[in-house]
Design a protein around this motif. Structure first.
Motif, PDB file in Angstrom:
ATOM      1  N   ILE A 194       0.878  -1.168   0.000  1.00  0.00           N
ATOM      2  CA  ILE A 194       0.000   0.000   0.000  1.00  0.00           C
ATOM      3  C   ILE A 194       0.916   1.218   0.000  1.00  0.00           C
ATOM      4  CG2 ILE A 194      -1.766   1.290   1.237  1.00  0.00           C
ATOM      5  CD1 ILE A 194      -2.783  -1.379   2.338  1.00  0.00           C
ATOM      6  N   MET A 195       0.769   2.033  -1.013  1.00  0.00           N
ATOM      7  CA  MET A 195       1.634   3.192  -1.215  1.00  0.00           C
ATOM      8  C   MET A 195       1.265   4.308  -0.227  1.00  0.00           C
ATOM      9  SD  MET A 195       3.217   1.628  -3.484  1.00  0.00           S
ATOM     10  CE  MET A 195       4.415   2.808  -4.023  1.00  0.00           C
ATOM     11  N   PRO A 196       2.161   5.291   0.004  1.00  0.00           N
ATOM     12  CA  PRO A 196       1.886   6.375   0.943  1.00  0.00           C
ATOM     13  C   PRO A 196       0.602   7.155   0.623  1.00  0.00           C
ATOM     14  CG  PRO A 196       4.211   6.365   0.381  1.00  0.00           C
ATOM     15  CD  PRO A 196       3.547   5.348  -0.507  1.00  0.00           C
ATOM     16  N   ASP A 197       0.227   7.205  -0.653  1.00  0.00           N
ATOM     17  CA  ASP A 197      -1.001   7.926  -1.021  1.00  0.00           C
ATOM     18  C   ASP A 197      -2.255   7.075  -0.837  1.00  0.00           C
ATOM     19  OD1 ASP A 197      -0.910   6.135  -3.130  1.00  0.00           O
ATOM     20  OD2 ASP A 197      -0.860   7.671  -4.712  1.00  0.00           O
ATOM     21  N   GLY A 198      -2.094   5.820  -0.362  1.00  0.00           N
ATOM     22  CA  GLY A 198      -3.231   4.938  -0.121  1.00  0.00           C
ATOM     23  C   GLY A 198      -3.551   4.015  -1.283  1.00  0.00           C
ATOM     24  N   SER A 199      -2.926   4.216  -2.410  1.00  0.00           N
ATOM     25  CA  SER A 199      -3.170   3.331  -3.556  1.00  0.00           C
ATOM     26  C   SER A 199      -2.428   2.007  -3.339  1.00  0.00           C
ATOM     27  CB  SER A 199      -2.725   3.997  -4.856  1.00  0.00           C
ATOM     28  OG  SER A 199      -1.327   4.182  -4.846  1.00  0.00           O
ATOM     29  N   ILE A 200      -2.882   0.994  -4.054  1.00  0.00           N
ATOM     30  CA  ILE A 200      -2.279  -0.330  -3.938  1.00  0.00           C
ATOM     31  C   ILE A 200      -1.372  -0.568  -5.133  1.00  0.00           C
ATOM     32  CG2 ILE A 200      -2.764  -2.800  -3.876  1.00  0.00           C
ATOM     33  CD1 ILE A 200      -5.332  -2.125  -2.373  1.00  0.00           C
ATOM     34  N   SER A 201      -0.147  -0.951  -4.857  1.00  0.00           N
ATOM     35  CA  SER A 201       0.831  -1.217  -5.909  1.00  0.00           C
ATOM     36  C   SER A 201       0.326  -2.342  -6.806  1.00  0.00           C
ATOM     37  CB  SER A 201       2.165  -1.626  -5.280  1.00  0.00           C
ATOM     38  OG  SER A 201       3.037  -2.124  -6.255  1.00  0.00           O
ATOM     39  N   PRO A 202       0.480  -2.214  -8.115  1.00  0.00           N
ATOM     40  CA  PRO A 202       0.037  -3.282  -9.009  1.00  0.00           C
ATOM     41  C   PRO A 202       0.959  -4.505  -8.980  1.00  0.00           C
ATOM     42  CG  PRO A 202       1.029  -1.511 -10.277  1.00  0.00           C
ATOM     43  CD  PRO A 202       0.992  -1.052  -8.846  1.00  0.00           C
ATOM     44  N   GLU A 203       2.181  -4.356  -8.477  1.00  0.00           N
ATOM     45  CA  GLU A 203       3.114  -5.482  -8.411  1.00  0.00           C
ATOM     46  C   GLU A 203       2.785  -6.359  -7.216  1.00  0.00           C
ATOM     47  OE1 GLU A 203       4.869  -2.239  -8.465  1.00  0.00           O
ATOM     48  OE2 GLU A 203       4.615  -2.304 -10.629  1.00  0.00           O
ATOM     49  N   GLN A 204       2.447  -7.600  -7.489  1.00  0.00           N
ATOM     50  CA  GLN A 204       2.151  -8.537  -6.410  1.00  0.00           C
ATOM     51  C   GLN A 204       3.446  -9.219  -5.990  1.00  0.00           C
ATOM     52  OE1 GLN A 204      -0.404 -12.110  -7.034  1.00  0.00           O
ATOM     53  NE2 GLN A 204      -1.638 -11.080  -5.490  1.00  0.00           N
ATOM     54  N   GLU A 205       3.655  -9.285  -4.690  1.00  0.00           N
ATOM     55  CA  GLU A 205       4.831  -9.945  -4.143  1.00  0.00           C
ATOM     56  C   GLU A 205       4.412 -11.270  -3.545  1.00  0.00           C
ATOM     57  OE1 GLU A 205       7.606  -7.341  -1.996  1.00  0.00           O
ATOM     58  OE2 GLU A 205       6.274  -5.682  -2.566  1.00  0.00           O
ATOM     59  N   ARG A 206       5.414 -12.130  -3.293  1.00  0.00           N
ATOM     60  CA  ARG A 206       5.128 -13.490  -2.839  1.00  0.00           C
ATOM     61  C   ARG A 206       6.199 -13.922  -1.861  1.00  0.00           C
ATOM     62  NH1 ARG A 206       7.389 -18.421  -4.970  1.00  0.00           N
ATOM     63  NH2 ARG A 206       5.876 -20.089  -4.944  1.00  0.00           N
ATOM     64  N   ILE A 207       5.773 -14.668  -0.853  1.00  0.00           N
ATOM     65  CA  ILE A 207       6.709 -15.292   0.075  1.00  0.00           C
ATOM     66  C   ILE A 207       6.144 -16.670   0.419  1.00  0.00           C
ATOM     67  CG2 ILE A 207       5.661 -14.269   2.146  1.00  0.00           C
ATOM     68  CD1 ILE A 207       8.552 -14.060   3.259  1.00  0.00           C
ATOM     69  N   VAL A 208       7.024 -17.652   0.566  1.00  0.00           N
ATOM     70  CA  VAL A 208       6.594 -19.018   0.876  1.00  0.00           C
ATOM     71  C   VAL A 208       7.234 -19.460   2.185  1.00  0.00           C
ATOM     72  CG1 VAL A 208       6.563 -21.432   0.125  1.00  0.00           C
ATOM     73  CG2 VAL A 208       6.329 -19.602  -1.565  1.00  0.00           C
ATOM     74  N   GLN A 209       6.394 -19.847   3.125  1.00  0.00           N
ATOM     75  CA  GLN A 209       6.855 -20.374   4.410  1.00  0.00           C
ATOM     76  C   GLN A 209       6.668 -21.883   4.408  1.00  0.00           C
ATOM     77  OE1 GLN A 209       4.555 -18.508   7.464  1.00  0.00           O
ATOM     78  NE2 GLN A 209       5.353 -16.473   7.014  1.00  0.00           N
ATOM     79  N   CYS A 210       7.615 -22.594   4.995  1.00  0.00           N
ATOM     80  CA  CYS A 210       7.551 -24.052   4.992  1.00  0.00           C
ATOM     81  C   CYS A 210       7.774 -24.613   6.389  1.00  0.00           C
ATOM     82  CB  CYS A 210       8.606 -24.609   4.048  1.00  0.00           C
ATOM     83  SG  CYS A 210       8.421 -24.041   2.356  1.00  0.00           S
ATOM     84  N   VAL A 211       7.159 -25.755   6.624  1.00  0.00           N
ATOM     85  CA  VAL A 211       7.344 -26.504   7.861  1.00  0.00           C
ATOM     86  C   VAL A 211       7.700 -27.928   7.466  1.00  0.00           C
ATOM     87  CG1 VAL A 211       6.183 -27.487   9.884  1.00  0.00           C
ATOM     88  CG2 VAL A 211       5.744 -25.118   9.223  1.00  0.00           C
ATOM     89  N   ARG A 212       8.748 -28.447   8.073  1.00  0.00           N
ATOM     90  CA  ARG A 212       9.122 -29.849   7.919  1.00  0.00           C
ATOM     91  C   ARG A 212       9.098 -30.440   9.312  1.00  0.00           C
ATOM     92  NH1 ARG A 212      10.837 -30.837   2.819  1.00  0.00           N
ATOM     93  NH2 ARG A 212      11.407 -29.028   1.595  1.00  0.00           N
ATOM     94  N   ALA A 213       8.379 -31.560   9.456  1.00  0.00           N
ATOM     95  CA  ALA A 213       8.214 -32.127  10.787  1.00  0.00           C
ATOM     96  C   ALA A 213       8.554 -33.614  10.798  1.00  0.00           C
ATOM     97  CB  ALA A 213       6.783 -31.931  11.266  1.00  0.00           C
ATOM     98  N   SER A 214       9.137 -34.019  11.890  1.00  0.00           N
ATOM     99  CA  SER A 214       9.455 -35.409  12.136  1.00  0.00           C
ATOM    100  C   SER A 214       8.440 -35.948  13.138  1.00  0.00           C
ATOM    101  CB  SER A 214      10.868 -35.511  12.708  1.00  0.00           C
ATOM    102  OG  SER A 214      11.170 -36.832  13.053  1.00  0.00           O
ATOM    103  N   VAL A 215       8.017 -37.192  12.940  1.00  0.00           N
ATOM    104  CA  VAL A 215       7.096 -37.836  13.887  1.00  0.00           C
ATOM    105  C   VAL A 215       7.897 -38.907  14.609  1.00  0.00           C
ATOM    106  CG1 VAL A 215       4.989 -39.170  14.148  1.00  0.00           C
ATOM    107  CG2 VAL A 215       5.124 -37.346  12.422  1.00  0.00           C
ATOM    108  N   ARG A 216       7.890 -38.829  15.954  1.00  0.00           N
ATOM    109  CA  ARG A 216       8.689 -39.764  16.770  1.00  0.00           C
ATOM    110  C   ARG A 216       7.842 -40.365  17.890  1.00  0.00           C
ATOM    111  NH1 ARG A 216      14.292 -37.508  16.092  1.00  0.00           N
ATOM    112  NH2 ARG A 216      14.241 -37.192  13.845  1.00  0.00           N
ATOM    113  N   LYS A 217       8.425 -41.381  18.508  1.00  0.00           N
ATOM    114  CA  LYS A 217       7.740 -42.048  19.625  1.00  0.00           C
ATOM    115  C   LYS A 217       7.674 -41.159  20.830  1.00  0.00           C
ATOM    116  CE  LYS A 217       9.440 -46.126  20.977  1.00  0.00           C
ATOM    117  NZ  LYS A 217       9.674 -47.445  21.473  1.00  0.00           N
TER     118      LYS A 217
END
Length: 171
Positions: free
Chosen positions: A148-171
């Motif tokens: 969101i730009m300082p003037d309140g408009s929304i930037s046309p460029e979409q950004e992306r981030i990917v979060q990941c979880v890796r889990a082990s299952v144990r006794k």
């Protein structure tokens, strides 16, 4: 005169349509489950957390987000992928993800602080893996957002981030 009026009305309609599209609330899609490990590996992670779940534990999956560098952003979508080498949750299915009250109250706008976007229903570890691994369970979340730009408009460029979880299952 009619053509000029029509063009003006069409411009207003397109502006309103683009504004509504840009500020629409994100859709929390159902979790996409992959049967083949290779499919989920194609999704590259920006950050990865690792966990160990033990038999009887309740795991909860969530997605946190921080707008960096004093940016203010509008989260436009969150997509999820899940893979497990075995069905650990029994008849309960995968899990459900829901937006947090905090992000809904903020209207999906994130300012320079960490905020939890979504969290899952309980995922209970009801069985042990055939082979314990650091990747018994993999969860990935893609967050799409626009600044969101300082003037309140929304930037046309979409950004992306990917979060990941890796889990082990144990006794």
């Amino acid at each position: 005169m009619r053509i000029k009026t029509f063009v003006s009305l069409m411009s207003v309609f397109l502006f309103i349509f683009s504004l509504n599209t840009a500020i629409a609330k994100p859709v929390a899609y159902d979790v996409k489950e992959y049967k083949e490990h290779g499919e989920i590996d194609k999704i590259r992670c920006d950050s990865t957390k690792t966990y160990i779940f033990h038999l009887g534990d309740f795991g909860n999956f969530y997605v946190d987000f921080t707008a960096k560098n004093n940016k203010v952003v509008k989260v436009t979508d969150v997509n999820y992928w899940f893979w497990a080498d075995k069905d650990y949750n029994g008849d309960e299915g995968i899990f459900q993800l829901k937006p947090t009250k905090e992000i809904e109250k903020a209207d999906w706008i994130v300012k320079n602080k960490e905020i939890r976007l979504v969290e899952s229903s309980d995922y209970k570890i009801k069985s042990l893996p055939d082979t314990p691994s650091d990747e018994n369970i993999i969860f990935k979340a893609e967050i799409l957002f626009n600044e969101i730009m300082p003037d309140g408009s929304i930037s046309p460029e979409q950004e992306r981030i990917v979060q990941c979880v890796r889990a082990s299952v144990r006794k």
